[in-house]
Enzyme design. Structure first.
Site, PDB file in Angstrom:
ATOM      1  CE1 TYR A  43      -3.557  -2.487   0.187  1.00  0.00           C
ATOM      2  CE2 TYR A  43      -4.249  -1.454   2.238  1.00  0.00           C
ATOM      3  CZ  TYR A  43      -4.486  -2.357   1.214  1.00  0.00           C
ATOM      4  OH  TYR A  43      -5.628  -3.098   1.225  1.00  0.00           O
ATOM      5  N   GLY A  44       2.082   1.130   0.492  1.00  0.00           N
ATOM      6  CA  GLY A  44       2.952   2.301   0.693  1.00  0.00           C
ATOM      7  C   GLY A  44       3.078   3.231  -0.506  1.00  0.00           C
ATOM      8  CG  ASN A  75       2.160   2.011  10.946  1.00  0.00           C
ATOM      9  OD1 ASN A  75       2.274   2.689  11.943  1.00  0.00           O
ATOM     10  ND2 ASN A  75       2.422   0.715  10.954  1.00  0.00           N
ATOM     11  CB  THR A  76       0.132   2.643   4.565  1.00  0.00           C
ATOM     12  OG1 THR A  76       1.441   2.140   4.818  1.00  0.00           O
ATOM     13  CG2 THR A  76       0.143   3.493   3.322  1.00  0.00           C
ATOM     14  CD  GLU A 153       2.985  -9.180   2.218  1.00  0.00           C
ATOM     15  OE1 GLU A 153       2.513 -10.262   1.847  1.00  0.00           O
ATOM     16  OE2 GLU A 153       2.523  -8.535   3.191  1.00  0.00           O
ATOM     17  CB  CYS A 185       5.866  -0.307   8.165  1.00  0.00           C
ATOM     18  SG  CYS A 185       5.228  -1.553   7.014  1.00  0.00           S
ATOM     19  CB  THR A 186       2.098  -3.719  11.030  1.00  0.00           C
ATOM     20  OG1 THR A 186       1.471  -3.678   9.735  1.00  0.00           O
ATOM     21  CG2 THR A 186       1.414  -2.738  11.964  1.00  0.00           C
TER      22      THR A 186
HETATM   23  N1  DGL Z   1       1.975  -2.979   7.013  1.00  0.00           N
HETATM   24  C1  DGL Z   1       1.603  -1.760   6.436  1.00  0.00           C
HETATM   25  C2  DGL Z   1       1.944  -0.555   7.236  1.00  0.00           C
HETATM   26  O1  DGL Z   1       2.021  -0.661   8.432  1.00  0.00           O
HETATM   27  C3  DGL Z   1       1.569  -1.595   4.958  1.00  0.00           C
HETATM   28  C4  DGL Z   1       2.789  -1.769   4.174  1.00  0.00           C
HETATM   29  C5  DGL Z   1       2.525  -1.666   2.701  1.00  0.00           C
HETATM   30  O2  DGL Z   1       1.618  -2.351   2.210  1.00  0.00           O
HETATM   31  O3  DGL Z   1       3.223  -0.899   2.021  1.00  0.00           O
HETATM   32  O4  DGL Z   1       2.100   0.526   6.704  1.00  0.00           O
END
Ligand code: DGL
Length: 271
Positions: A43-44, A75-76, A153, A185-186
């Site tokens: 998602y970043g 977080n995103t 991933e 970021c988790t």
């Molecule tokens: N785990 C996600 C976060 O905490 C998203 C990371 C991603 O998909 O870029 O931002």
């Protein structure tokens, strides 16, 4: 028959499992429904609008399980969608940014806190705002690390390649007097050993997982919604992409086999 209402936890992929693990540890009676949007990760680099749309879709999907709470363990997504999702559902919605910021402010002695996260999270300034609100004089050093999530991933946590990527991305942060580094970021707790090796033992790594699980516990306690049964809950996991790699990472991280259902979106939005 009494049906236990689950806690719904979501992320763009396997990252939210770091929060799941802590919820399982702190709240072992709670049933968890997890959604990892592995078909559309990361998602970043995506636009805030796209992340908001995806988060809404996942929440709409999870609502069918009648959760008592939603945890945006990304977080995103927290940075762009927390307020919106709170206005759309009638149950508590918890994000991961404020808990992480609180943990860092409680820990720092030098008053210099590092934050690493996705481009989306760092660009949003959400951590900086949360940290400065808690402590107006804190110095915040932020760095986007777009290469970390794809490595996680793939289950690539400790290879030479991972070490080089981590080094290239964050070794320069050591020039600052930071004593805490927020893993914003988790996905990043999967890389804890490597990150720690690069920044050194004098920098405490802060993962929002513990603090988020504590916040979940406090809210459920205050609302008298904590699970009271003695049965071991059966958690359910869903992912939108390759179920094999998800299962493997979840097994490795959580230390147990999981009940995983692959989900094929009606309208795939992979770009
Ligand atoms: N785990 C996600 C976060 O905490 C998203 C990371 C991603 O998909 O870029 O931002």
């Amino acid at each position: 028959m009494f049906v236990q209402q689950p806690i719904a936890i979501l992320d763009s992929g396997v990252g939210g499992l770091t929060v799941v693990k802590e919820v399982m540890r702190q709240l072992p009676r709670e049933k968890i429904i997890y959604f990892g949007d592995t078909a559309r990760t990361p998602y970043g680099p995506r636009s805030p609008e796209e992340v908001l749309t995806f988060t809404r879709e996942i929440v709409d999907y999870l609502i069918q399980f009648h959760p008592k709470m939603i945890v945006i363990a990304c977080n995103t997504a927290t940075a762009v969608a927390l307020t919106d999702i709170r206005s759309r559902v009638a149950i508590p919605v918890v994000g991961v940014i404020n808990p992480g910021a609180r943990a860092a402010i409680g820990k720092t002695i030098t008053g210099c806190v590092g934050v690493i996260g996705t481009e989306g999270t760092i660009k949003s300034g959400a951590y900086e705002n949360a940290l400065l609100e808690l402590s107006p004089h804190v110095q915040v050093i932020s760095e986007a690390c777009p290469k970390f999530v794809p490595l996680v991933e793939q289950g690539n946590f400790r290879s030479n390649e991972t070490y080089s990527v981590v080094r290239e991305s964050i070794a320069h942060l050591k020039q600052y007097p930071m004593d805490c580094l927020i893993l914003g970021c988790t996905h990043y707790p999967f890389l804890t050993d490597t990150i720690s090796e690069v920044v050194g033992p004098e920098v405490s790594l802060i993962s929002s997982a513990d603090e988020t699980a504590r916040e979940i516990s406090t809210i459920l306690h205050d609302k008298r919604k904590l699970a009271r049964n003695d049965q071991v809950p059966v958690h359910q996991f869903f992912c939108s992409g390759d179920p094999h790699i998800f299962k493997q990472i979840a097994h490795q991280w959580l230390g147990e086999q999981i009940d995983l259902t692959p989900v094929v979106w009606q309208v795939p939005r992979i770009s």
